[in-house]
Scaffold this active site. Structure first.
Site, PDB file in Angstrom:
ATOM      1  CE  LYS A 185      -1.746   3.139   2.133  1.00 49.95           C
ATOM      2  NZ  LYS A 185      -1.859   4.471   2.135  1.00 49.95           N
ATOM      3  N   GLY A 238       6.757   5.086   9.229  1.00 46.38           N
ATOM      4  CA  GLY A 238       5.878   6.438   8.655  1.00 46.38           C
ATOM      5  C   GLY A 238       5.894   6.965  10.326  1.00 46.38           C
ATOM      6  CB  SER A 239       3.682   9.208  12.134  1.00 47.82           C
ATOM      7  OG  SER A 239       2.244   8.238  11.299  1.00 47.82           O
ATOM      8  N   GLY A 243       1.921   3.896  13.255  1.00 43.72           N
ATOM      9  CA  GLY A 243       2.842   2.995  13.649  1.00 43.72           C
ATOM     10  C   GLY A 243       2.447   1.892  14.744  1.00 43.72           C
ATOM     11  CD  GLU A 260      12.594   4.780   9.750  1.00 46.13           C
ATOM     12  OE1 GLU A 260      11.981   5.023  10.286  1.00 46.13           O
ATOM     13  OE2 GLU A 260      12.960   4.431   8.202  1.00 46.13           O
ATOM     14  CB  CYS A 294      12.741   8.213   9.482  1.00 41.37           C
ATOM     15  SG  CYS A 294      14.080   6.928   8.592  1.00 41.37           S
ATOM     16  CD  GLU A 394      10.013  11.632  12.175  1.00 41.93           C
ATOM     17  OE1 GLU A 394       8.759  11.798  12.416  1.00 41.93           O
ATOM     18  OE2 GLU A 394      10.749  11.254  11.959  1.00 41.93           O
TER      19      GLU A 394
HETATM   20  P1  NDP Z   1       1.564   8.313   8.891  1.00 38.59           P
HETATM   21  O1  NDP Z   1       2.370   7.653   9.227  1.00 38.59           O
HETATM   22  O2  NDP Z   1       0.080   8.617   8.679  1.00 38.59           O
HETATM   23  O3  NDP Z   1       1.571   7.707   7.036  1.00 38.59           O
HETATM   24  C1  NDP Z   1       2.431   6.444   6.441  1.00 38.59           C
HETATM   25  C2  NDP Z   1       1.728   5.360   5.934  1.00 38.59           C
HETATM   26  O4  NDP Z   1       0.831   4.490   6.315  1.00 38.59           O
HETATM   27  C3  NDP Z   1       0.676   5.815   4.371  1.00 38.59           C
HETATM   28  O5  NDP Z   1       1.161   4.937   3.508  1.00 38.59           O
HETATM   29  C4  NDP Z   1      -0.600   6.158   4.814  1.00 38.59           C
HETATM   30  O6  NDP Z   1      -1.370   5.835   3.915  1.00 38.59           O
HETATM   31  C5  NDP Z   1      -0.508   4.804   5.899  1.00 38.59           C
HETATM   32  N1  NDP Z   1      -1.695   4.950   6.876  1.00 38.59           N
HETATM   33  C6  NDP Z   1      -2.629   6.140   7.516  1.00 38.59           C
HETATM   34  N2  NDP Z   1      -2.978   5.729   8.170  1.00 38.59           N
HETATM   35  C7  NDP Z   1      -3.245   4.051   8.385  1.00 38.59           C
HETATM   36  C8  NDP Z   1      -3.939   3.010   8.915  1.00 38.59           C
HETATM   37  N3  NDP Z   1      -4.727   3.890  10.313  1.00 38.59           N
HETATM   38  N4  NDP Z   1      -3.611   1.836   8.640  1.00 38.59           N
HETATM   39  C9  NDP Z   1      -2.500   1.748   8.118  1.00 38.59           C
HETATM   40  N5  NDP Z   1      -1.552   2.788   7.232  1.00 38.59           N
HETATM   41  C10 NDP Z   1      -2.206   4.162   7.271  1.00 38.59           C
HETATM   42  O7  NDP Z   1       2.454   9.153   8.078  1.00 38.59           O
HETATM   43  P2  NDP Z   1       1.836  11.008   7.146  1.00 38.59           P
HETATM   44  O8  NDP Z   1       2.448  10.561   5.980  1.00 38.59           O
HETATM   45  O9  NDP Z   1       0.604  11.485   7.849  1.00 38.59           O
HETATM   46  O10 NDP Z   1       3.042  11.703   8.255  1.00 38.59           O
HETATM   47  C11 NDP Z   1       2.920  12.731   9.704  1.00 38.59           C
HETATM   48  C12 NDP Z   1       4.267  12.634   9.976  1.00 38.59           C
HETATM   49  O11 NDP Z   1       4.425  11.048   9.997  1.00 38.59           O
HETATM   50  C13 NDP Z   1       5.610  12.926   9.481  1.00 38.59           C
HETATM   51  O12 NDP Z   1       4.974  14.648   9.772  1.00 38.59           O
HETATM   52  C14 NDP Z   1       6.511  12.630  10.026  1.00 38.59           C
HETATM   53  O13 NDP Z   1       6.839  12.851  10.901  1.00 38.59           O
HETATM   54  C15 NDP Z   1       5.902  11.371   9.940  1.00 38.59           C
HETATM   55  N6  NDP Z   1       6.449  10.197   9.037  1.00 38.59           N
HETATM   56  C16 NDP Z   1       7.749   9.526   9.540  1.00 38.59           C
HETATM   57  C17 NDP Z   1       8.190   8.716   8.240  1.00 38.59           C
HETATM   58  C18 NDP Z   1       9.560   8.090   7.954  1.00 38.59           C
HETATM   59  O14 NDP Z   1       9.897   7.991   7.164  1.00 38.59           O
HETATM   60  N7  NDP Z   1       9.577   7.488   9.987  1.00 38.59           N
HETATM   61  C19 NDP Z   1       7.752   8.764   6.617  1.00 38.59           C
HETATM   62  C20 NDP Z   1       6.513   9.152   6.840  1.00 38.59           C
HETATM   63  C21 NDP Z   1       5.944  10.510   7.732  1.00 38.59           C
HETATM   64  P3  NDP Z   1      -2.030   7.763   3.515  1.00 38.59           P
HETATM   65  O15 NDP Z   1      -0.798   8.048   2.454  1.00 38.59           O
HETATM   66  O16 NDP Z   1      -2.941   7.431   2.743  1.00 38.59           O
HETATM   67  O17 NDP Z   1      -1.971   8.417   4.509  1.00 38.59           O
END
Ligand code: NDP
Length: 490
Positions: A185, A238-239, A243, A260, A294, A394
């Protein structure tokens, strides 16, 4: 200056479908999501907003593929296919990098490096497939016991938008090497290169159904994937908040996770550091990918005696950095979206209200020719209190927090006083201090005299809220197989 419309047309036909069981799936019943070039605002493509049913279909295809031709391949043949897939990706670097830059905003040279590293992941893990050996366990003269590494099953991969193509390969490489299948996804802001890569994998000979892609919203498609009872392992970047929700969903069907989840990484500059070397390194550590990394070195812990000199040098260099469209290879491209720009601006506005001073930057900027882009100035906040939001949370944008320190011990205490523990750096000429820091700091990766020095083959992952498990290198494989013990009584 680049003609953006021409660049988009050069990218060719962009994917507007789900990819399930080797088929491009156009489902008129699904809503669509528009993806945009974050620098110019141009619309790039419309991808389907995959539903729970789309995830069910993709997981079912991945489950069938577990027992199809993929399972019949010898390890050597599977490795050969993975190698071919890596080289096929490398051969399409021009188009993949162009689409990655248009979709994510990152400078073209970084997008090219991302495609190279995507190819490298497949080639690196191709070499391990016929070396995933088991062990024998001595149980006495009447028994023979051996272990085998067997696939875990269907793996789910939820991808962020900051390094989209690279993150797809980072999880897929070890997952496929161990004989698993996958459902991906992608992030809704950057779905395009994942769809292009999966077709290249199949053209290289990876059987249909082994890798499936469902684009869509996280709260629907992502959540459905995390909750699916037939998904045996989830890889998420992701966040922290999302996570945790993925981990909770996985727990309901006792699936394992690799998470991560970002960081607030300390970068220590001791008074004896080589500042000519440290200055470009500090800037790269925090402004690379416009701070949307990250492992960015966002907390600069500087020995007080050199703070003023160092900040002056950092400000002078920062103010010379060029912002622009990724295709023009600027120092910094745009942030991914208006939402991310507002989130980063929120941090700096609140910091100013609390009296925090920015030595440079501190807000969004408009770039000529890219007026609709989401650009944020490279920003340096000084004398940030250690308990301030800017020093603890972050930001995920180009914002550095400078914090003075008086000793290495204090740097270690402040460095470890964080929920995160992903990466850490230090510049010093004293190898003893460097090693004391490396031992004491709570981080999955530590850089001495050169931030972000590790490559794709070095284990990467976080302590504390930065995550669970390791990606990259041989360590990543551990998440993708089960150990089966067979005991024979003679
Ligand atoms: P998210 O953690 O929400 O998104 C990461 C991924 O998870 C995307 O594919 C997202 O889909 C998906 N996702 C969102 N909600 C769900 C859920 N309930 N169940 C399963 N998967 C889900 O991050 P954001 O894009 O909202 O970014 C917000 C903050 O997260 C950033 O400002 C940063 O601080 C952090 N982040 C950290 C990253 C890292 O490398 N560690 C990478 C990205 C973000 P969709 O895109 O459709 O929302």
């Amino acid at each position: 200056m680049t003609d953006w419309n021409e660049a988009v047309s050069k990218a060719g036909e962009l994917p507007d479908y789900l990819y399930i069981d080797g088929q491009r799936v156009h489902d008129a019943t699904l809503d669509t999501i528009e993806t945009h070039d974050p620098a110019s605002g141009l619309r790039l493509a419309m991808v389907p907003a995959g539903s729970r049913q789309s995830i069910d279909e993709a997981v079912a295809a991945a489950k069938r593929a577990l027992h199809g031709p993929w399972a019949d391949l010898s390890p050597r043949a599977r490795g050969r296919l993975m190698w071919q897939a890596g080289e096929a990706i490398r051969a399409q670097i021009d188009r993949l990098a162009l689409v990655e830059t248009l979709d994510s905003g990152k400078p073209l040279r970084d997008a090219r490096a991302g495609v190279e590293s995507t190819a490298n992941y497949f080639c690196y893990y191709a070499g391990i497939v016929d070396k995933l050996e088991g062990t024998t366990v001595p149980l006495g003269k009447d028994k023979i016991c051996f272990t085998e590494k067997v696939p875990i099953g269907v793996t789910g991969h939820i991808i962020p938008w900051n390094v989209p193509i690279n993150m797809v390969a980072r999880g897929l490489g070890p997952a496929l090497a161990c004989g698993n299948t996958a459902v991906i996804k992608p992030a809704e802001d950057t779905p395009l290169t994942a769809l292009l890569v999966v077709e290249i994998l199949e053209q290289a000979g990876i059987p249909p159904g082994v890798v499936n892609i469902v684009t869509g919203h996280g709260a629907v498609a992502g959540q459905a994937l995390a909750e699916h009872p037939d998904v045996r392992h989830l890889t998420f970047t992701g966040s922290v908040a999302t996570g945790k929700s993925v981990m909770i969903a996985a727990a309901q069907h006792v699936a394992s996770v690799t998470l991560e989840l970002g960081g607030k990484s300390p970068h220590v500059i001791m008074a004896d550091a080589d500042l000519e070397r440290a200055v470009p390194d500090i800037l790269k550590a925090v402004f690379n990918n416009s701070g949307q990394i990250c492992s960015a070195g966002t907390r600069l812990l500087v020995e007080r005696s050199i703070q003023d000199e160092l900040v002056r040098a950092l400000v002078a260099k920062s103010e010379g950095l060029r912002l622009g469209h990724g295709l023009d290879n600027p120092d910094l491209g745009p942030l991914i979206s208006g939402r991310q720009l507002s989130a980063v601006a929120g941090f700096t506005e609140r910091a100013r209200e609390r009296g925090i001073e920015f030595a440079t930057g501190g807000g969004p900027v408009t770039i000529e020719g890219c007026e609709k882009g989401h650009f944020f100035a490279p920003s340096i906040a000084v004398n940030v209190p250690v308990d301030d939001e800017l020093a603890r949370d972050e930001v995920f944008g180009p914002v550095l927090s400078v914090i003075p320190i008086d000793s290495l011990e204090q740097a270690i205490d402040i460095g470890n006083d964080s929920d995160y523990g992903l990466a850490a750096g230090i510049h010093t000429r004293d190898i003893g201090n460097a090693m004391r820091y490396a031992r004491a700091i709570e981080a999955g990766q530590v850089y001495i005299n050169g931030y972000h020095a590790a490559g794709d083959t070095v284990p990467f992952g976080g302590m504390k809220h930065s995550g669970v498990g390791r990606e990259k290198g041989l360590a990543a494989l551990d998440a993708y197989y089960e150990i089966k013990s067979v005991i024979v009584t003679l």
